[in-house]
Design a protein around this motif. Structure first.
Motif, PDB file in Angstrom:
ATOM      1  N   GLN A 165       0.832  -1.202   0.000  1.00  0.00           N
ATOM      2  CA  GLN A 165       0.000   0.000   0.000  1.00  0.00           C
ATOM      3  C   GLN A 165       0.869   1.256   0.000  1.00  0.00           C
ATOM      4  OE1 GLN A 165      -2.607   0.402   3.379  1.00  0.00           O
ATOM      5  NE2 GLN A 165      -3.578   2.222   2.555  1.00  0.00           N
ATOM      6  N   GLU A 166       1.916   1.268   0.806  1.00  0.00           N
ATOM      7  CA  GLU A 166       2.811   2.426   0.869  1.00  0.00           C
ATOM      8  C   GLU A 166       3.533   2.641  -0.462  1.00  0.00           C
ATOM      9  OE1 GLU A 166       3.555   2.081   5.680  1.00  0.00           O
ATOM     10  OE2 GLU A 166       5.107   1.359   4.308  1.00  0.00           O
ATOM     11  N   GLY A 206       1.985   9.616  -5.606  1.00  0.00           N
ATOM     12  CA  GLY A 206       2.414  10.885  -5.029  1.00  0.00           C
ATOM     13  C   GLY A 206       1.562  11.364  -3.870  1.00  0.00           C
ATOM     14  N   THR A 207       0.774  10.470  -3.263  1.00  0.00           N
ATOM     15  CA  THR A 207      -0.090  10.877  -2.150  1.00  0.00           C
ATOM     16  C   THR A 207       0.568  10.682  -0.789  1.00  0.00           C
ATOM     17  OG1 THR A 207      -1.157   8.711  -2.123  1.00  0.00           O
ATOM     18  CG2 THR A 207      -2.204  10.441  -3.452  1.00  0.00           C
ATOM     19  N   ALA A 208       1.642   9.892  -0.739  1.00  0.00           N
ATOM     20  CA  ALA A 208       2.364   9.662   0.518  1.00  0.00           C
ATOM     21  C   ALA A 208       3.731   9.074   0.199  1.00  0.00           C
ATOM     22  CB  ALA A 208       1.582   8.717   1.425  1.00  0.00           C
ATOM     23  N   PHE A 209       4.692   9.354   1.064  1.00  0.00           N
ATOM     24  CA  PHE A 209       6.037   8.783   0.948  1.00  0.00           C
ATOM     25  C   PHE A 209       6.454   8.299   2.327  1.00  0.00           C
ATOM     26  CE2 PHE A 209       5.627  11.551  -2.627  1.00  0.00           C
ATOM     27  CZ  PHE A 209       6.260  10.864  -3.653  1.00  0.00           C
ATOM     28  N   ARG A 210       6.722   6.998   2.449  1.00  0.00           N
ATOM     29  CA  ARG A 210       7.101   6.384   3.719  1.00  0.00           C
ATOM     30  C   ARG A 210       8.536   5.883   3.606  1.00  0.00           C
ATOM     31  NH1 ARG A 210       5.618   6.713   8.821  1.00  0.00           N
ATOM     32  NH2 ARG A 210       5.964   4.812   9.941  1.00  0.00           N
ATOM     33  N   PHE A 211       9.323   6.159   4.641  1.00  0.00           N
ATOM     34  CA  PHE A 211      10.711   5.713   4.698  1.00  0.00           C
ATOM     35  C   PHE A 211      10.929   4.912   5.973  1.00  0.00           C
ATOM     36  CE2 PHE A 211      10.636   9.611   2.255  1.00  0.00           C
ATOM     37  CZ  PHE A 211      11.424   9.305   1.151  1.00  0.00           C
ATOM     38  N   GLU A 240      25.623   1.369  10.314  1.00  0.00           N
ATOM     39  CA  GLU A 240      26.424   0.208  10.705  1.00  0.00           C
ATOM     40  C   GLU A 240      25.608  -1.082  10.765  1.00  0.00           C
ATOM     41  OE1 GLU A 240      25.520   2.339  14.668  1.00  0.00           O
ATOM     42  OE2 GLU A 240      26.141   2.952  12.678  1.00  0.00           O
ATOM     43  N   GLU A 241      24.295  -0.971  10.671  1.00  0.00           N
ATOM     44  CA  GLU A 241      23.442  -2.168  10.685  1.00  0.00           C
ATOM     45  C   GLU A 241      22.269  -1.948   9.722  1.00  0.00           C
ATOM     46  OE1 GLU A 241      21.765  -5.346  13.953  1.00  0.00           O
ATOM     47  OE2 GLU A 241      22.540  -3.426  14.626  1.00  0.00           O
ATOM     48  N   PRO A 242      22.557  -1.944   8.402  1.00  0.00           N
ATOM     49  CA  PRO A 242      21.562  -1.527   7.412  1.00  0.00           C
ATOM     50  C   PRO A 242      20.395  -2.486   7.196  1.00  0.00           C
ATOM     51  CG  PRO A 242      23.547  -2.271   6.320  1.00  0.00           C
ATOM     52  CD  PRO A 242      23.845  -2.258   7.794  1.00  0.00           C
ATOM     53  N   GLU A 243      20.418  -3.651   7.780  1.00  0.00           N
ATOM     54  CA  GLU A 243      19.321  -4.599   7.584  1.00  0.00           C
ATOM     55  C   GLU A 243      18.280  -4.545   8.703  1.00  0.00           C
ATOM     56  OE1 GLU A 243      19.016  -6.111   4.665  1.00  0.00           O
ATOM     57  OE2 GLU A 243      20.858  -5.023   4.174  1.00  0.00           O
ATOM     58  N   GLN A 244      18.560  -3.807   9.777  1.00  0.00           N
ATOM     59  CA  GLN A 244      17.623  -3.732  10.901  1.00  0.00           C
ATOM     60  C   GLN A 244      16.883  -2.402  10.883  1.00  0.00           C
ATOM     61  OE1 GLN A 244      19.077  -3.199  14.947  1.00  0.00           O
ATOM     62  NE2 GLN A 244      17.486  -4.590  15.693  1.00  0.00           N
ATOM     63  N   ILE A 245      15.573  -2.463  10.772  1.00  0.00           N
ATOM     64  CA  ILE A 245      14.744  -1.260  10.834  1.00  0.00           C
ATOM     65  C   ILE A 245      14.671  -0.795  12.285  1.00  0.00           C
ATOM     66  CG2 ILE A 245      12.379  -0.384  10.619  1.00  0.00           C
ATOM     67  CD1 ILE A 245      12.069  -2.177   8.161  1.00  0.00           C
ATOM     68  N   ILE A 246      14.934   0.504  12.486  1.00  0.00           N
ATOM     69  CA  ILE A 246      14.840   1.077  13.836  1.00  0.00           C
ATOM     70  C   ILE A 246      13.776   2.171  13.919  1.00  0.00           C
ATOM     71  CG2 ILE A 246      17.222   0.485  14.411  1.00  0.00           C
ATOM     72  CD1 ILE A 246      17.722   3.631  14.178  1.00  0.00           C
ATOM     73  N   GLY A 247      13.033   2.379  12.838  1.00  0.00           N
ATOM     74  CA  GLY A 247      11.986   3.388  12.876  1.00  0.00           C
ATOM     75  C   GLY A 247      11.386   3.620  11.518  1.00  0.00           C
ATOM     76  N   GLY A 248      10.421   4.501  11.512  1.00  0.00           N
ATOM     77  CA  GLY A 248       9.757   4.871  10.271  1.00  0.00           C
ATOM     78  C   GLY A 248       9.367   6.328  10.305  1.00  0.00           C
ATOM     79  N   ILE A 249       9.278   6.924   9.127  1.00  0.00           N
ATOM     80  CA  ILE A 249       8.888   8.329   9.005  1.00  0.00           C
ATOM     81  C   ILE A 249       8.225   8.506   7.654  1.00  0.00           C
ATOM     82  CG2 ILE A 249      11.154   9.009   8.090  1.00  0.00           C
ATOM     83  CD1 ILE A 249      10.784  11.683   9.649  1.00  0.00           C
ATOM     84  N   GLY A 250       7.237   9.367   7.613  1.00  0.00           N
ATOM     85  CA  GLY A 250       6.574   9.554   6.337  1.00  0.00           C
ATOM     86  C   GLY A 250       5.823  10.860   6.229  1.00  0.00           C
ATOM     87  N   LEU A 251       5.576  11.218   4.987  1.00  0.00           N
ATOM     88  CA  LEU A 251       4.725  12.342   4.636  1.00  0.00           C
ATOM     89  C   LEU A 251       3.475  11.736   4.038  1.00  0.00           C
ATOM     90  CD1 LEU A 251       7.433  14.608   2.940  1.00  0.00           C
ATOM     91  CD2 LEU A 251       6.580  14.743   5.301  1.00  0.00           C
ATOM     92  N   SER A 252       2.312  12.062   4.595  1.00  0.00           N
ATOM     93  CA  SER A 252       1.074  11.442   4.128  1.00  0.00           C
ATOM     94  C   SER A 252       0.004  12.490   3.843  1.00  0.00           C
ATOM     95  CB  SER A 252       0.558  10.454   5.169  1.00  0.00           C
ATOM     96  OG  SER A 252       0.218  11.136   6.362  1.00  0.00           O
TER      97      SER A 252
END
Length: 184
Positions: free
Chosen positions: A57-58, A65-70, A76-88
């Motif tokens: 969905q994201e 162009g209705t939302a961008f989620r990152f 140093e640990e590029p495979e572990q997600i530590i958060g999220g941020i987005g413009l919606s």
């Protein structure tokens, strides 16, 4: 090509289904930590299928162009997600506005990561997306989140009573705004 933003310590990677497993791990690790700040989640949310569907969905929202989620990872640990941020809820025309939302792993607070991410995504919104106004809404008791927005040049615009249902309760929120033409 993958949309990726960078800060001093982080990589902010655009939503993609390849992140489903890492995203599920993030939510499972932070289930208790995030509960006071988010809507109540059904058990089905904590499954690989649900995370895959959310990412799909994201991705569609970014295409339109209705939302961008990152999703945030440390260099140093590029495979572990530590958060999220987005413009919606990006609105074009004479409004050129959106909402900013973010969350961080409970084990990584107090390191300046979210301030870096908010500033970078705000710059992306004003620069790449050409937005005029970015709005963030924060519960008054979430002092750390309010401080992040203040450090990134957001100004208090008012209070929104009973704005969002968080963890089963309608919560007031402080309405914070940053305009593109403001100096910070």
């Amino acid at each position: 090509m993958e949309l990726r933003l960078e800060t001093r310590d982080l990589e902010l990677r655009a939503a993609h289904t390849v992140w489903a497993g890492a995203l599920l791990d993030y939510y499972q690790r932070n289930r208790t930590f995030l509960a006071p700040w988010e809507p109540r989640r059904e058990e089905a949310f904590y499954t690989l299928a649900a995370q895959y569907e959310q990412l799909e969905q994201e991705m569609r929202q970014a295409e339109t162009g209705t939302a961008f989620r990152f999703y945030l990872t440390r260099r140093e640990e590029p495979e572990q997600i530590i958060g999220g941020i987005g413009l919606s809820s990006i609105v074009r025309g004479c409004f050129q506005s959106c909402f900013l939302g973010y969350k961080l792993d409970g084990g990584f607070t107090g390191r300046g990561y979210m301030t870096q991410a908010v500033q970078t995504v705000t710059d992306f919104g004003f620069g790449e997306l050409g937005l005029h106004r970015i709005e963030g809404n924060v519960m008054p008791r979430n002092r750390a989140s309010l401080r992040v927005l203040e450090k990134c040049g957001f100004q208090k615009e008012g209070i929104s009573p009973r704005y969002l249902k968080i963890n089963g309760v309608w919560e007031d929120h402080i309405h914070m705004v940053r305009l593109q033409d403001e100096d910070t």
